[in-house]
Design a protein around this motif. Structure first.
Motif, PDB file in Angstrom:
ATOM      1  N   LEU A   1      -0.859   0.749 -11.390  1.00 33.68           N
ATOM      2  CA  LEU A   1      -0.938   1.154  -9.983  1.00 33.68           C
ATOM      3  C   LEU A   1      -0.045   0.266  -9.120  1.00 33.68           C
ATOM      4  CD1 LEU A   1      -2.344   2.791  -7.674  1.00 33.68           C
ATOM      5  CD2 LEU A   1      -4.061   0.963  -7.626  1.00 33.68           C
ATOM      6  N   TYR A   2       0.814   0.888  -8.305  1.00 37.89           N
ATOM      7  CA  TYR A   2       1.687   0.160  -7.386  1.00 37.89           C
ATOM      8  C   TYR A   2       1.483   0.718  -5.980  1.00 37.89           C
ATOM      9  CZ  TYR A   2       4.171  -2.047 -11.252  1.00 37.89           C
ATOM     10  OH  TYR A   2       4.485  -2.803 -12.357  1.00 37.89           O
ATOM     11  N   ILE A   3       0.945  -0.103  -5.092  1.00 35.24           N
ATOM     12  CA  ILE A   3       0.745   0.306  -3.706  1.00 35.24           C
ATOM     13  C   ILE A   3       1.933  -0.196  -2.891  1.00 35.24           C
ATOM     14  CG2 ILE A   3      -0.705   0.049  -1.663  1.00 35.24           C
ATOM     15  CD1 ILE A   3      -3.117   0.002  -3.473  1.00 35.24           C
ATOM     16  N   VAL A   4       2.617   0.723  -2.203  1.00 35.46           N
ATOM     17  CA  VAL A   4       3.825   0.387  -1.454  1.00 35.46           C
ATOM     18  C   VAL A   4       3.577   0.587   0.040  1.00 35.46           C
ATOM     19  CG1 VAL A   4       5.361   0.960  -3.356  1.00 35.46           C
ATOM     20  CG2 VAL A   4       4.715   2.746  -1.726  1.00 35.46           C
ATOM     21  N   SER A   5       4.380  -0.093   0.855  1.00 38.40           N
ATOM     22  CA  SER A   5       4.283   0.063   2.312  1.00 38.40           C
ATOM     23  C   SER A   5       5.191   1.179   2.817  1.00 38.40           C
ATOM     24  CB  SER A   5       4.643  -1.248   3.012  1.00 38.40           C
ATOM     25  OG  SER A   5       5.946  -1.672   2.641  1.00 38.40           O
ATOM     26  N   LYS A   6       6.259   1.511   2.040  1.00 34.16           N
ATOM     27  CA  LYS A   6       7.170   2.601   2.380  1.00 34.16           C
ATOM     28  C   LYS A   6       7.539   3.347   1.108  1.00 34.16           C
ATOM     29  CE  LYS A   6       9.437   0.677   6.495  1.00 34.16           C
ATOM     30  NZ  LYS A   6      10.759   0.352   7.100  1.00 34.16           N
ATOM     31  N   TYR A   7       7.658   4.668   1.225  1.00 28.77           N
ATOM     32  CA  TYR A   7       8.087   5.443   0.067  1.00 28.77           C
ATOM     33  C   TYR A   7       9.518   5.093  -0.341  1.00 28.77           C
ATOM     34  CZ  TYR A   7       3.975   8.389   0.891  1.00 28.77           C
ATOM     35  OH  TYR A   7       2.695   8.850   1.051  1.00 28.77           O
ATOM     36  N   SER A   8      10.326   4.652   0.622  1.00 23.45           N
ATOM     37  CA  SER A   8      11.716   4.309   0.317  1.00 23.45           C
ATOM     38  C   SER A   8      11.820   3.099  -0.591  1.00 23.45           C
ATOM     39  CB  SER A   8      12.493   4.053   1.612  1.00 23.45           C
ATOM     40  OG  SER A   8      11.890   3.017   2.369  1.00 23.45           O
ATOM     41  N   HIS A   9      10.704   2.353  -0.756  1.00 23.44           N
ATOM     42  CA  HIS A   9      10.716   1.198  -1.665  1.00 23.44           C
ATOM     43  C   HIS A   9      10.679   1.633  -3.134  1.00 23.44           C
ATOM     44  CE1 HIS A   9       9.007  -1.642   1.682  1.00 23.44           C
ATOM     45  NE2 HIS A   9      10.245  -1.273   1.886  1.00 23.44           N
ATOM     46  N   ILE A  10      10.400   2.916  -3.363  1.00 23.68           N
ATOM     47  CA  ILE A  10      10.381   3.436  -4.735  1.00 23.68           C
ATOM     48  C   ILE A  10      11.827   3.661  -5.177  1.00 23.68           C
ATOM     49  CG2 ILE A  10       9.585   5.301  -6.234  1.00 23.68           C
ATOM     50  CD1 ILE A  10       7.334   5.800  -4.183  1.00 23.68           C
ATOM     51  N   LYS A  11      12.253   2.949  -6.183  1.00 19.41           N
ATOM     52  CA  LYS A  11      13.658   2.983  -6.590  1.00 19.41           C
ATOM     53  C   LYS A  11      13.928   3.871  -7.802  1.00 19.41           C
ATOM     54  CE  LYS A  11      14.720   0.224  -3.272  1.00 19.41           C
ATOM     55  NZ  LYS A  11      15.348   0.797  -2.066  1.00 19.41           N
ATOM     56  N   LEU A  12      12.904   4.168  -8.596  1.00 16.88           N
ATOM     57  CA  LEU A  12      13.173   4.989  -9.778  1.00 16.88           C
ATOM     58  C   LEU A  12      12.838   6.456  -9.513  1.00 16.88           C
ATOM     59  CD1 LEU A  12      10.157   5.612 -11.154  1.00 16.88           C
ATOM     60  CD2 LEU A  12      10.398   3.239 -11.839  1.00 16.88           C
ATOM     61  N   SER A  13      13.421   7.337 -10.316  1.00 17.37           N
ATOM     62  CA  SER A  13      13.155   8.767 -10.196  1.00 17.37           C
ATOM     63  C   SER A  13      11.784   9.089 -10.788  1.00 17.37           C
ATOM     64  CB  SER A  13      14.235   9.570 -10.920  1.00 17.37           C
ATOM     65  OG  SER A  13      15.490   9.374 -10.307  1.00 17.37           O
ATOM     66  N   LEU A  14      11.076  10.011 -10.143  1.00 18.44           N
ATOM     67  CA  LEU A  14       9.690  10.298 -10.496  1.00 18.44           C
ATOM     68  C   LEU A  14       9.566  11.611 -11.265  1.00 18.44           C
ATOM     69  CD1 LEU A  14       8.226   9.373  -7.014  1.00 18.44           C
ATOM     70  CD2 LEU A  14       8.119   7.964  -9.069  1.00 18.44           C
ATOM     71  N   ASP A  15       8.534  11.660 -12.117  1.00 19.19           N
ATOM     72  CA  ASP A  15       8.284  12.864 -12.908  1.00 19.19           C
ATOM     73  C   ASP A  15       7.438  13.893 -12.160  1.00 19.19           C
ATOM     74  OD1 ASP A  15       9.499  12.196 -15.569  1.00 19.19           O
ATOM     75  OD2 ASP A  15       8.137  10.497 -15.381  1.00 19.19           O
ATOM     76  N   THR A  16       6.509  13.428 -11.323  1.00 20.28           N
ATOM     77  CA  THR A  16       5.661  14.365 -10.584  1.00 20.28           C
ATOM     78  C   THR A  16       5.229  13.746  -9.261  1.00 20.28           C
ATOM     79  OG1 THR A  16       3.643  15.714 -10.634  1.00 20.28           O
ATOM     80  CG2 THR A  16       3.556  13.611 -11.758  1.00 20.28           C
ATOM     81  N   ILE A  17       5.144  14.565  -8.223  1.00 19.28           N
ATOM     82  CA  ILE A  17       4.725  14.119  -6.892  1.00 19.28           C
ATOM     83  C   ILE A  17       3.735  15.135  -6.340  1.00 19.28           C
ATOM     84  CG2 ILE A  17       5.445  13.562  -4.545  1.00 19.28           C
ATOM     85  CD1 ILE A  17       8.228  12.971  -5.593  1.00 19.28           C
ATOM     86  N   LEU A  18       2.586  14.648  -5.873  1.00 19.72           N
ATOM     87  CA  LEU A  18       1.644  15.477  -5.121  1.00 19.72           C
ATOM     88  C   LEU A  18       1.833  15.164  -3.641  1.00 19.72           C
ATOM     89  CD1 LEU A  18      -0.802  17.396  -4.821  1.00 19.72           C
ATOM     90  CD2 LEU A  18      -2.265  15.376  -5.037  1.00 19.72           C
ATOM     91  N   VAL A  19       2.317  16.134  -2.887  1.00 20.73           N
ATOM     92  CA  VAL A  19       2.547  15.950  -1.454  1.00 20.73           C
ATOM     93  C   VAL A  19       1.342  16.507  -0.702  1.00 20.73           C
ATOM     94  CG1 VAL A  19       4.057  16.427   0.493  1.00 20.73           C
ATOM     95  CG2 VAL A  19       5.022  16.170  -1.796  1.00 20.73           C
ATOM     96  N   HIS A  20       0.593  15.637  -0.069  1.00 22.47           N
ATOM     97  CA  HIS A  20      -0.607  16.052   0.680  1.00 22.47           C
ATOM     98  C   HIS A  20      -0.258  16.020   2.166  1.00 22.47           C
ATOM     99  CE1 HIS A  20      -5.019  16.579   1.058  1.00 22.47           C
ATOM    100  NE2 HIS A  20      -4.832  15.960   2.207  1.00 22.47           N
ATOM    101  N   ASP A  21       0.114  17.187   2.693  1.00 22.98           N
ATOM    102  CA  ASP A  21       0.550  17.285   4.090  1.00 22.98           C
ATOM    103  C   ASP A  21      -0.571  17.675   5.039  1.00 22.98           C
ATOM    104  OD1 ASP A  21       3.145  16.526   3.933  1.00 22.98           O
ATOM    105  OD2 ASP A  21       3.956  18.534   3.725  1.00 22.98           O
ATOM    106  N   PHE A  22      -1.793  17.679   4.577  1.00 19.54           N
ATOM    107  CA  PHE A  22      -2.884  18.280   5.338  1.00 19.54           C
ATOM    108  C   PHE A  22      -3.632  17.245   6.166  1.00 19.54           C
ATOM    109  CE2 PHE A  22      -2.251  20.472   1.311  1.00 19.54           C
ATOM    110  CZ  PHE A  22      -1.868  21.719   1.765  1.00 19.54           C
ATOM    111  N   ASP A  23      -3.798  17.559   7.434  1.00 18.05           N
ATOM    112  CA  ASP A  23      -4.576  16.728   8.330  1.00 18.05           C
ATOM    113  C   ASP A  23      -6.021  17.208   8.319  1.00 18.05           C
ATOM    114  OD1 ASP A  23      -5.792  16.140  11.150  1.00 18.05           O
ATOM    115  OD2 ASP A  23      -4.093  14.786  10.994  1.00 18.05           O
ATOM    116  N   ILE A  24      -6.960  16.296   8.378  1.00 19.41           N
ATOM    117  CA  ILE A  24      -8.375  16.661   8.328  1.00 19.41           C
ATOM    118  C   ILE A  24      -8.761  17.608   9.455  1.00 19.41           C
ATOM    119  CG2 ILE A  24      -9.084  14.631   9.637  1.00 19.41           C
ATOM    120  CD1 ILE A  24     -11.643  14.531   8.032  1.00 19.41           C
ATOM    121  N   LYS A  25      -8.012  17.596  10.573  1.00 18.90           N
ATOM    122  CA  LYS A  25      -8.360  18.422  11.726  1.00 18.90           C
ATOM    123  C   LYS A  25      -7.922  19.872  11.602  1.00 18.90           C
ATOM    124  CE  LYS A  25      -8.601  14.638  15.043  1.00 18.90           C
ATOM    125  NZ  LYS A  25      -8.127  14.102  16.341  1.00 18.90           N
ATOM    126  N   GLY A  26      -7.130  20.195  10.548  1.00 21.84           N
ATOM    127  CA  GLY A  26      -6.847  21.592  10.303  1.00 21.84           C
ATOM    128  C   GLY A  26      -5.417  22.038  10.435  1.00 21.84           C
TER     129      GLY A  26
END
Length: 759
Positions: free
Chosen positions: A526-551
């Protein structure tokens, strides 16, 4: 001379291009500014790229807390490009982030004058209106029982000789108008909100209330004789939140007694009684704590020895009038506070325990927390009960870790003041229930995380997706959801998975995630980052959660959009979800209009003639003209002014909390596509209008999320990780339906913003 200027312009333009290309937007902005100022003829040529650079530079300045420089840059730029809708909107967005909605509205209205179809400005204007005037003003002003009760109490006191008035927290000025109509000789109204002061000024002018003196300040800052000529005989206030004291009513009334109220004066409300009970309520449970026993059924992770509660120091608030609640203890009076007794008020101005009561459970049940409500005793005759179905007030909820109790178990409930707000808790056998000996870890987490982890249907789908990928060559993962449960499950189930990236700035959440990772043998992955731009390697899978709890979908910044995530992804990588559809259904609801706009008929009061006539009938039972004067009401013209701040969309709707009747089929009204400009029309068909069936007045919208093929999720369901929204279309729908026409809904999408109108 012109030759030298041309050379400077050419060199500056080249340097601007160079710095822009290398990402040095601060210097790029400086050189573009030189070009625009020295050569106005080139402004149209560089306008778009200038707007891009200004936006990026403004974000960087704001990130470094240099807001004054942000303002200077935008003001300077708008002098050169006064009709650039993007710049106007972006500057307004900066003002909104700095909590200045009134100023932001000026620039947003300018942007929409330049381009009426510029949807980001339209969306930000809705946000600005919501920030400028709190949404609770609308249901409060539409609460007839509240309004009539205050008018009656004010009229009674003014008639009894309390004819000089201070209205604390006047808002729109309604209570001051009640005092004027009752015959008060001197009326002062104070308000600290800039937006509400402007509304009150217009309201008083419209209602010809020349004798009401409006003060733009806190009541605690009012002095005699600078602000008011002498002490008043009557103080009126309605500055109460769901927890009674949350709007600082106690210090304001202490100051009023000491400095403003006459020795023989009175306060409306006269007093308040606070009630409390322990309850069992699944709705509270799933919004306030993580139910790990249920979570384990949908998830392969180990959550042993974990407890989670909402990260609210005091209380949560909800309207629970349509929710199933079991009262595990009988409702009891926790305390009564007398607002006309200075010594009694002062007791509640000091932190500490104010009441301890002993109660017994009346049935076997799970206690999910405490709930409180109150009665406002406006005078000797008139009381408002905030627990009533029609009341505009919400209920204060003090959640606890769910625990089973038995009939006749004895509880001790404690009510205390902490930093001027109410805090309640309970114990059994002198043991604080939040600190169980068998619970090793207790975390306080945001509601967004709690509702996400309690959405067992969605977690089950994520688990199924992670299992379907268990045999694929997935080495690296990014999970952007509130809690990286998809990524952690994939790490555990896929032997090839080596690393999971996750971003959070919440320290408590970070500790919680690390603890889960350690318990499941995933700590080193597990690697917790402060910015996504700090990720330097290419990724195999990404779950993008764009949903706000308010709807709604979250506002996307430079680091949070599909194009950015695609750049992080390997060519054959997996980006989830595959598709997101916006769904819609026409409904009728009595609740929605009261959330959005005010009707003057809900504010109207009895005329003085009617008041005296009714009293005459009451005393002598022989008033001949009561029927004639009954309709002689005083109509307070407030709606037109408060409704300048109305919005047509209601967010944060949970189907458990309101009543509505579906009046059409469910339709797909759009597919959410990144950076796509689209427009289409959806036919909802003819809606039959009958005496027994109401006409629709709103379109409810929610999302259907397709993670991968055959794995879809509908956000309009009980227990969903997000609420939904409603667009009020009352008049537009009514006209079309009464004409017997089909209902067409026009949907426009641009820059991840959606506009919905009746065609």
């Amino acid at each position: 001379m012109q030759k030298e200027v041309d050379e400077i312009v050419a060199k500056s333009l080249q340097k601007a291009y160079d710095h822009d290309r290398t990402g040095n937007v601060g210097k790029a902005y400086a050189y573009y500014t030189v070009v625009a100022e020295l050569c106005p003829a080139k402004r149209s040529e560089i306008e778009e790229v200038f707007a891009d650079v200004l936006c990026q530079w403004g974000i960087q300045l704001a990130y470094n807390d240099r807001f004054a420089d942000v303002v200077l840059c935008y003001m300077r730029s708008l002098n050169m490009f006064p009709n650039n809708a993007r710049m106007l909107n972006n500057f307004a967005a900066c003002l909104l982030r700095n909590n200045d909605p009134i100023k932001a509205m000026t620039y947003l209205n300018r942007a929409l004058q330049v381009n009426p179809n510029f949807m980001p400005a339209e969306r930000n204007l809705q946000n600005a209106l919501s920030m400028a005037v709190d949404r609770w003003h609308f249901p409060m002003l539409n609460d007839k029982q509240r309004n009539n009760a205050f008018e009656k109490a004010i009229r009674n006191k003014v008639a009894a000789g309390y004819d000089s008035v201070l209205d604390i927290g006047t808002g729109t000025g309604l209570l001051s108008l009640y005092a004027q109509n009752a015959g008060a000789k001197k009326i002062y109204a104070c308000e600290c909100s800039t937006a509400m002061i402007k509304i009150a000024e217009k309201v008083f002018e419209t209602n010809d209330a020349k004798n009401i003196i409006l003060l733009h300040k806190l009541s605690t800052d009012i002095t005699i004789p600078t602000d008011i000529s002498e002490k008043v005989k009557l103080v009126i206030t309605e500055t109460f939140d769901a927890g009674l004291f949350g709007e600082h009513v106690i210090p304001s009334l202490i100051s009023a007694h000491a400095n403003i109220l006459d020795t023989n004066g009175v306060v409306i409300p006269m007093s308040a009684t606070l009630y409390i009970a322990a309850v069992e309520c699944e709705y509270i449970r799933y919004r306030s704590s993580v139910v790990f026993d249920k979570l384990k059924e949908s998830c392969s992770l180990n959550f042993d020895n974990m407890s989670v509660l909402l990260d609210e120091e005091y209380y949560d608030t909800e309207s629970l009038k349509n929710v199933k609640i079991t009262y595990v203890t009988e409702p009891k009076i926790l305390f009564t506070v007398n607002f006309n007794d200075l010594s009694d008020i002062q007791k509640f101005n000091i932190d500490g325990i104010k009441s301890v009561i002993n109660v017994k459970c009346k049935c076997d049940a799970t206690i999910d927390g405490l709930v409180t409500w109150f009665k406002l005793h406006l005078d000797e005759e008139t009381t408002i009960d905030t627990s009533e179905r029609t009341s505009c007030w919400q209920i204060a909820i003090f959640p606890t870790i769910p625990k089973q109790f038995h009939q006749s178990d004895a509880l001790t409930i404690t009510g205390e003041m902490l930093k001027g707000k109410l805090k309640c808790s309970y114990t059994l056998n002198n043991a604080i229930l939040d600190d169980f000996s068998n619970q090793k870890f207790l975390y306080r987490l945001p509601k967004e995380v709690i509702t996400f982890l309690n959405d067992f249907e969605y977690i089950k789908l994520l688990s199924e997706v992670s299992r379907s990928l268990s045999n694929k060559e997935i080495n690296s993962i990014l999970d952007t959801s509130p809690f990286p449960i998809y990524g952690l499950m994939l790490l555990k189930e896929n032997k090839n998975s080596k690393i999971l990236y996750y971003k959070t700035e919440n320290t408590e959440l970070c500790m919680f995630i690390k603890q889960i990772a350690e318990q499941n043998g995933l700590k080193d992955k597990l690697y917790i980052v402060s910015k996504y731009s700090h990720i330097k390697l290419s990724l195999d899978t990404i779950l993008v959660h764009d949903f706000d709890i308010k709807g709604e979908l979250k506002d996307r910044d430079q680091e949070h959009n599909y194009e950015f995530f695609r750049c992080l992804l390997k060519p054959n990588g997996i980006l989830l979800p595959e598709q997101i559809f916006l769904m819609g259904q026409l409904v009728f609801s009595e609740d929605f209009p009261n959330m959005v706009y005010v009707k003057d008929e809900n504010l109207q009061g009895f005329s003085p003639l009617l008041f005296h006539a009714l009293n005459y009938k009451k005393n002598y039972d022989r008033c001949q003209n009561v029927q004639d004067v009954f309709y002689n009401r005083n109509l307070y013209r407030i709606a037109q002014h408060i409704n300048e701040f109305k919005i047509n969309q209601v967010f944060d709707l949970n189907s458990s909390l309101y009543l509505c009747e579906p009046l059409s089929d469910v339709h797909v009204i759009g597919e959410i596509k990144e950076s796509e400009v689209a427009e289409h029309v959806v036919n909802f068909g003819k809606i039959n209008a009958t005496n027994d069936r109401p006409m629709p007045n709103a379109l409810i919208c929610w999302y259907k999320v397709r993670l991968i093929s055959n794995h879809s999720y509908d956000t309009k369901r009980n227990g969903s990780f997000m609420n939904h929204t409603a667009i009020l279309l009352e008049d537009e729908l009514k006209n079309i339906i009464l004409q017997g026409n089909e209902v067409y809904i026009k949907v426009q999408q641009a820059e991840n913003v959606i506009r919905i109108k009746v065609k």
